[in-house]
Design a protein around this motif. Structure first.
Motif, PDB file in Angstrom:
ATOM      1  N   LEU A   1      23.395 -66.061  70.983  1.00  0.00           N
ATOM      2  CA  LEU A   1      23.844 -65.699  69.707  1.00  0.00           C
ATOM      3  C   LEU A   1      25.227 -65.296  69.843  1.00  0.00           C
ATOM      4  O   LEU A   1      26.150 -65.478  68.845  1.00  0.00           O
ATOM      5  CB  LEU A   1      22.902 -64.530  69.401  1.00  0.00           C
ATOM      6  N   GLN A   2      25.683 -64.851  70.915  1.00  0.00           N
ATOM      7  CA  GLN A   2      27.107 -64.414  71.065  1.00  0.00           C
ATOM      8  C   GLN A   2      28.143 -65.356  70.828  1.00  0.00           C
ATOM      9  O   GLN A   2      29.016 -65.475  70.333  1.00  0.00           O
ATOM     10  CB  GLN A   2      27.153 -63.869  72.371  1.00  0.00           C
ATOM     11  N   LYS A   3      27.857 -66.869  71.572  1.00  0.00           N
ATOM     12  CA  LYS A   3      28.344 -68.016  71.450  1.00  0.00           C
ATOM     13  C   LYS A   3      28.496 -68.467  69.913  1.00  0.00           C
ATOM     14  O   LYS A   3      29.575 -68.983  69.324  1.00  0.00           O
ATOM     15  CB  LYS A   3      27.895 -68.967  72.302  1.00  0.00           C
ATOM     16  N   GLU A   4      27.506 -68.190  69.213  1.00  0.00           N
ATOM     17  CA  GLU A   4      27.379 -68.739  67.741  1.00  0.00           C
ATOM     18  C   GLU A   4      28.199 -67.701  66.875  1.00  0.00           C
ATOM     19  O   GLU A   4      28.885 -68.039  65.910  1.00  0.00           O
ATOM     20  CB  GLU A   4      26.152 -68.583  67.113  1.00  0.00           C
ATOM     21  N   TYR A   5      28.188 -66.230  67.254  1.00  0.00           N
ATOM     22  CA  TYR A   5      28.863 -65.310  66.320  1.00  0.00           C
ATOM     23  C   TYR A   5      29.927 -64.797  66.627  1.00  0.00           C
ATOM     24  O   TYR A   5      30.783 -64.181  66.188  1.00  0.00           O
ATOM     25  CB  TYR A   5      27.726 -63.983  66.185  1.00  0.00           C
ATOM     26  N   GLY A   6      30.383 -64.942  68.034  1.00  0.00           N
ATOM     27  CA  GLY A   6      31.709 -64.360  68.638  1.00  0.00           C
ATOM     28  C   GLY A   6      31.902 -63.008  68.774  1.00  0.00           C
ATOM     29  O   GLY A   6      32.796 -62.550  68.953  1.00  0.00           O
ATOM     30  N   PHE A   7      30.799 -62.108  69.086  1.00  0.00           N
ATOM     31  CA  PHE A   7      30.948 -60.631  68.983  1.00  0.00           C
ATOM     32  C   PHE A   7      31.136 -60.361  70.648  1.00  0.00           C
ATOM     33  O   PHE A   7      30.924 -61.348  71.569  1.00  0.00           O
ATOM     34  CB  PHE A   7      29.732 -59.781  68.555  1.00  0.00           C
ATOM     35  N   GLU A   8      31.741 -59.357  70.763  1.00  0.00           N
ATOM     36  CA  GLU A   8      31.752 -58.806  72.376  1.00  0.00           C
ATOM     37  C   GLU A   8      30.553 -58.322  72.709  1.00  0.00           C
ATOM     38  O   GLU A   8      30.084 -57.596  72.157  1.00  0.00           O
ATOM     39  CB  GLU A   8      33.054 -57.682  72.322  1.00  0.00           C
ATOM     40  N   LEU A   9      30.069 -58.496  74.051  1.00  0.00           N
ATOM     41  CA  LEU A   9      28.929 -58.271  74.523  1.00  0.00           C
ATOM     42  C   LEU A   9      28.940 -57.448  75.717  1.00  0.00           C
ATOM     43  O   LEU A   9      29.526 -57.872  76.830  1.00  0.00           O
ATOM     44  CB  LEU A   9      28.119 -59.608  74.834  1.00  0.00           C
ATOM     45  N   ASN A  10      28.342 -56.390  75.741  1.00  0.00           N
ATOM     46  CA  ASN A  10      28.000 -55.402  76.914  1.00  0.00           C
ATOM     47  C   ASN A  10      26.883 -55.251  77.379  1.00  0.00           C
ATOM     48  O   ASN A  10      26.025 -54.665  76.716  1.00  0.00           O
ATOM     49  CB  ASN A  10      28.811 -53.877  76.356  1.00  0.00           C
ATOM     50  N   VAL A  11      26.742 -55.809  78.521  1.00  0.00           N
ATOM     51  CA  VAL A  11      25.518 -55.973  78.983  1.00  0.00           C
ATOM     52  C   VAL A  11      25.245 -54.840  80.038  1.00  0.00           C
ATOM     53  O   VAL A  11      26.017 -54.809  81.068  1.00  0.00           O
ATOM     54  CB  VAL A  11      25.064 -57.511  79.641  1.00  0.00           C
ATOM     55  N   GLN A  12      24.122 -54.133  79.947  1.00  0.00           N
ATOM     56  CA  GLN A  12      23.691 -53.118  80.730  1.00  0.00           C
ATOM     57  C   GLN A  12      22.320 -53.166  81.226  1.00  0.00           C
ATOM     58  O   GLN A  12      21.282 -53.384  80.269  1.00  0.00           O
ATOM     59  CB  GLN A  12      24.031 -51.600  80.183  1.00  0.00           C
ATOM     60  N   TYR A  13      21.859 -52.897  82.541  1.00  0.00           N
ATOM     61  CA  TYR A  13      20.542 -53.124  82.806  1.00  0.00           C
ATOM     62  C   TYR A  13      19.834 -51.611  82.922  1.00  0.00           C
ATOM     63  O   TYR A  13      20.272 -50.874  83.412  1.00  0.00           O
ATOM     64  CB  TYR A  13      20.466 -53.644  84.244  1.00  0.00           C
ATOM     65  N   ALA A  14      18.721 -51.703  82.031  1.00  0.00           N
ATOM     66  CA  ALA A  14      18.138 -50.590  81.668  1.00  0.00           C
ATOM     67  C   ALA A  14      16.720 -50.449  82.468  1.00  0.00           C
ATOM     68  O   ALA A  14      16.079 -49.467  82.296  1.00  0.00           O
ATOM     69  CB  ALA A  14      18.047 -49.962  80.179  1.00  0.00           C
ATOM     70  N   ASP A  15      15.997 -51.545  82.941  1.00  0.00           N
ATOM     71  CA  ASP A  15      15.127 -51.518  83.771  1.00  0.00           C
ATOM     72  C   ASP A  15      13.822 -51.341  83.216  1.00  0.00           C
ATOM     73  O   ASP A  15      12.875 -50.961  83.537  1.00  0.00           O
ATOM     74  CB  ASP A  15      15.485 -50.539  85.192  1.00  0.00           C
ATOM     75  N   PHE A  16      13.881 -51.655  81.798  1.00  0.00           N
ATOM     76  CA  PHE A  16      12.850 -51.350  80.997  1.00  0.00           C
ATOM     77  C   PHE A  16      12.495 -50.101  80.763  1.00  0.00           C
ATOM     78  O   PHE A  16      11.320 -49.720  80.616  1.00  0.00           O
ATOM     79  CB  PHE A  16      11.635 -52.246  81.326  1.00  0.00           C
ATOM     80  N   SER A  17      13.277 -49.190  81.197  1.00  0.00           N
ATOM     81  CA  SER A  17      13.097 -47.584  81.257  1.00  0.00           C
ATOM     82  C   SER A  17      13.771 -46.933  79.898  1.00  0.00           C
ATOM     83  O   SER A  17      14.708 -46.959  79.469  1.00  0.00           O
ATOM     84  CB  SER A  17      13.499 -46.991  82.422  1.00  0.00           C
ATOM     85  N   GLU A  18      12.682 -46.288  79.366  1.00  0.00           N
ATOM     86  CA  GLU A  18      13.189 -45.489  78.147  1.00  0.00           C
ATOM     87  C   GLU A  18      14.277 -44.322  78.502  1.00  0.00           C
ATOM     88  O   GLU A  18      15.385 -44.319  77.743  1.00  0.00           O
ATOM     89  CB  GLU A  18      12.103 -44.680  77.455  1.00  0.00           C
ATOM     90  N   LYS A  19      14.155 -43.882  79.671  1.00  0.00           N
ATOM     91  CA  LYS A  19      15.095 -42.847  79.907  1.00  0.00           C
ATOM     92  C   LYS A  19      16.575 -43.322  80.146  1.00  0.00           C
ATOM     93  O   LYS A  19      17.590 -42.950  79.943  1.00  0.00           O
ATOM     94  CB  LYS A  19      14.559 -42.163  81.083  1.00  0.00           C
ATOM     95  N   LYS A  20      16.507 -44.501  80.822  1.00  0.00           N
ATOM     96  CA  LYS A  20      17.834 -45.187  81.312  1.00  0.00           C
ATOM     97  C   LYS A  20      18.434 -45.812  80.162  1.00  0.00           C
ATOM     98  O   LYS A  20      19.653 -45.746  79.781  1.00  0.00           O
ATOM     99  CB  LYS A  20      17.531 -46.465  82.176  1.00  0.00           C
ATOM    100  N   ALA A  21      17.449 -46.162  78.995  1.00  0.00           N
ATOM    101  CA  ALA A  21      18.209 -46.764  77.718  1.00  0.00           C
ATOM    102  C   ALA A  21      18.737 -45.600  76.945  1.00  0.00           C
ATOM    103  O   ALA A  21      19.895 -45.775  76.371  1.00  0.00           O
ATOM    104  CB  ALA A  21      17.104 -47.214  77.095  1.00  0.00           C
ATOM    105  N   PHE A  22      18.183 -44.587  77.168  1.00  0.00           N
ATOM    106  CA  PHE A  22      18.635 -43.244  76.318  1.00  0.00           C
ATOM    107  C   PHE A  22      19.965 -43.021  77.054  1.00  0.00           C
ATOM    108  O   PHE A  22      21.025 -42.786  76.271  1.00  0.00           O
ATOM    109  CB  PHE A  22      17.705 -42.267  76.704  1.00  0.00           C
ATOM    110  N   ASP A  23      19.887 -42.574  78.246  1.00  0.00           N
ATOM    111  CA  ASP A  23      21.244 -42.292  79.009  1.00  0.00           C
ATOM    112  C   ASP A  23      22.554 -43.485  78.812  1.00  0.00           C
ATOM    113  O   ASP A  23      23.426 -43.218  78.481  1.00  0.00           O
ATOM    114  CB  ASP A  23      21.079 -42.133  80.422  1.00  0.00           C
ATOM    115  N   LEU A  24      22.076 -44.846  78.803  1.00  0.00           N
ATOM    116  CA  LEU A  24      23.096 -45.623  78.619  1.00  0.00           C
ATOM    117  C   LEU A  24      23.666 -45.955  77.095  1.00  0.00           C
ATOM    118  O   LEU A  24      24.703 -46.080  77.025  1.00  0.00           O
ATOM    119  CB  LEU A  24      22.606 -47.096  78.977  1.00  0.00           C
ATOM    120  N   THR A  25      22.904 -45.537  76.282  1.00  0.00           N
ATOM    121  CA  THR A  25      23.259 -45.448  74.872  1.00  0.00           C
ATOM    122  C   THR A  25      23.963 -44.166  74.469  1.00  0.00           C
ATOM    123  O   THR A  25      25.142 -44.254  73.952  1.00  0.00           O
ATOM    124  CB  THR A  25      21.975 -45.424  74.033  1.00  0.00           C
ATOM    125  N   LEU A  26      23.715 -43.059  75.331  1.00  0.00           N
ATOM    126  CA  LEU A  26      24.648 -41.976  75.250  1.00  0.00           C
ATOM    127  C   LEU A  26      26.042 -42.485  75.687  1.00  0.00           C
ATOM    128  O   LEU A  26      27.172 -41.727  75.106  1.00  0.00           O
ATOM    129  CB  LEU A  26      24.098 -40.707  76.058  1.00  0.00           C
TER     130      LEU A  26
END
Length: 330
Positions: free
Chosen positions: A210-235
């Motif tokens: 989708l990035q190739k099609e739309y051209g947005f900047e993509l920031n990939v972070q690995y949150a390990d399927f963890s709710e807590k890690k996703a919370f922290d990375l979004t903060l």
């Protein structure tokens, strides 16, 4: 010509009784002898009598459901429960015996030890849920060719192994496309699963497509399927994006709660379609997978393999939708 236990004993230079003891996982056989016997079993493609008998009478075949326990102690394990219920249901229709085996209980075993354990338990076939690239023990067991295997969410196929999954690349592409506004989205925070995971890689390919099609900047972070890690990375990264795309619903719940805490609005979506999304307090798009039916399909593949068919790839449907509270209570 089909190899016999006598052939194994002769080639390994041990007695028939010693081969039998190794296959039954007796503890007082030396490791050197165990290895010699198991190497010969693999070389000759010997099928022990306990398995051969099961194959000649399919209704007595025993199938192991090999499930990875979430050792992060998350509050939700709905997916594994749906997997098990689906497997039990389909196995009952085929009159197959199933046993549940959790990865943590056998985590110290190497491939040879796990093979001996399965043989000693009379296990004929194995359904593996969520195999990752680094699990060399299960990969070795698949390569041995001693068991029929159905892999849920791992793209490995051979004569005795089938793969069952949804199209995770297009599933991730479709759900992200449903929430990203092409003309206004400049930056996307993508919360991926665990590194070196087959599912993680496929879903990452979907957002990159989708990035190739739309051209947005993509920031990939690995949150390990963890709710807590996703919370922290979004903060940490939530302010510097227009949209948060999550590779699981659990991570989406963590992300949206971080956005609420930050008092900012960002479009957000998940992946899986778990019931807990209905309690998230905010409507979010997701790619809904039917884990119950996926597991039923895995058992059906085991039945095919037991009946002499070759392994294949099975691709299942998914649905892009919003999980609401009404979906939970009705």
């Amino acid at each position: 010509m089909v190899a016999t236990i006598s052939d194994v004993a002769k080639k390994a230079g041990v007695s028939i009784g010693t081969v039998s003891k190794v296959l039954k996982n007796y503890s007082y056989v030396s490791e050197e002898t165990r290895k010699k016997v198991m190497d010969t079993v693999k070389e000759l493609n010997y099928i022990p009598n306990s398995i051969a008998s099961a194959l000649s009478s399919k209704k007595h075949a025993k199938v192991a459901l090999y499930t990875y326990i979430n050792d992060a102690k998350q509050a939700i394990d709905e997916i594994n429960m749906q997997y098990l219920l689906g497997a039990f249901s389909q196995a009952k229709e085929y009159d197959l015996e199933v046993v549940t085996i959790f990865s943590q209980s056998l985590i110290e075993l190497n491939t040879e030890e796990l093979t001996r354990y399965f043989i000693s338990q009379g296990i004929t076939a194995i359904v593996v849920y969520g195999l990752n690239k680094e699990d060399t023990v299960i990969h070795g067991l698949i390569d041995s060719g001693l068991f029929y295997v159905a892999l849920v969410d791992a793209p490995i196929i051979n004569a005795k192994t089938s793969s069952i999954m949804v199209d995770h690349i297009n599933g991730q592409y479709d759900v992200a496309k449903a929430v990203i506004e092409k003309d206004y989205c400049k930056k996307v925070l993508y919360l991926a699963g665990k590194q070196n995971g087959y599912v993680t890689d496929m879903r990452l390919q979907g957002i990159q497509k989708l990035q190739k099609e739309y051209g947005f900047e993509l920031n990939v972070q690995y949150a390990d399927f963890s709710e807590k890690k996703a919370f922290d990375l979004t903060l940490r990264y939530g302010n510097d994006c227009d949209t948060v795309v999550c590779a699981s619903d659990l991570m989406a719940i963590g992300a949206v709660n971080a956005l609420i805490k930050m008092n900012i609005f960002r479009r957000c979506c998940g992946y899986d379609g778990i019931t807990l999304m209905g309690y998230a307090g905010k409507s979010m798009m997701t790619c809904k997978n039917d884990f119950y039916e996926t597991s039923r399909s895995a058992i059906s593949e085991i039945k095919r393999l037991l009946d002499g068919e070759e392994g294949r790839s099975v691709l299942l449907d998914y649905e892009i939708k919003v999980i609401t509270y009404e979906d939970v209570i009705f």
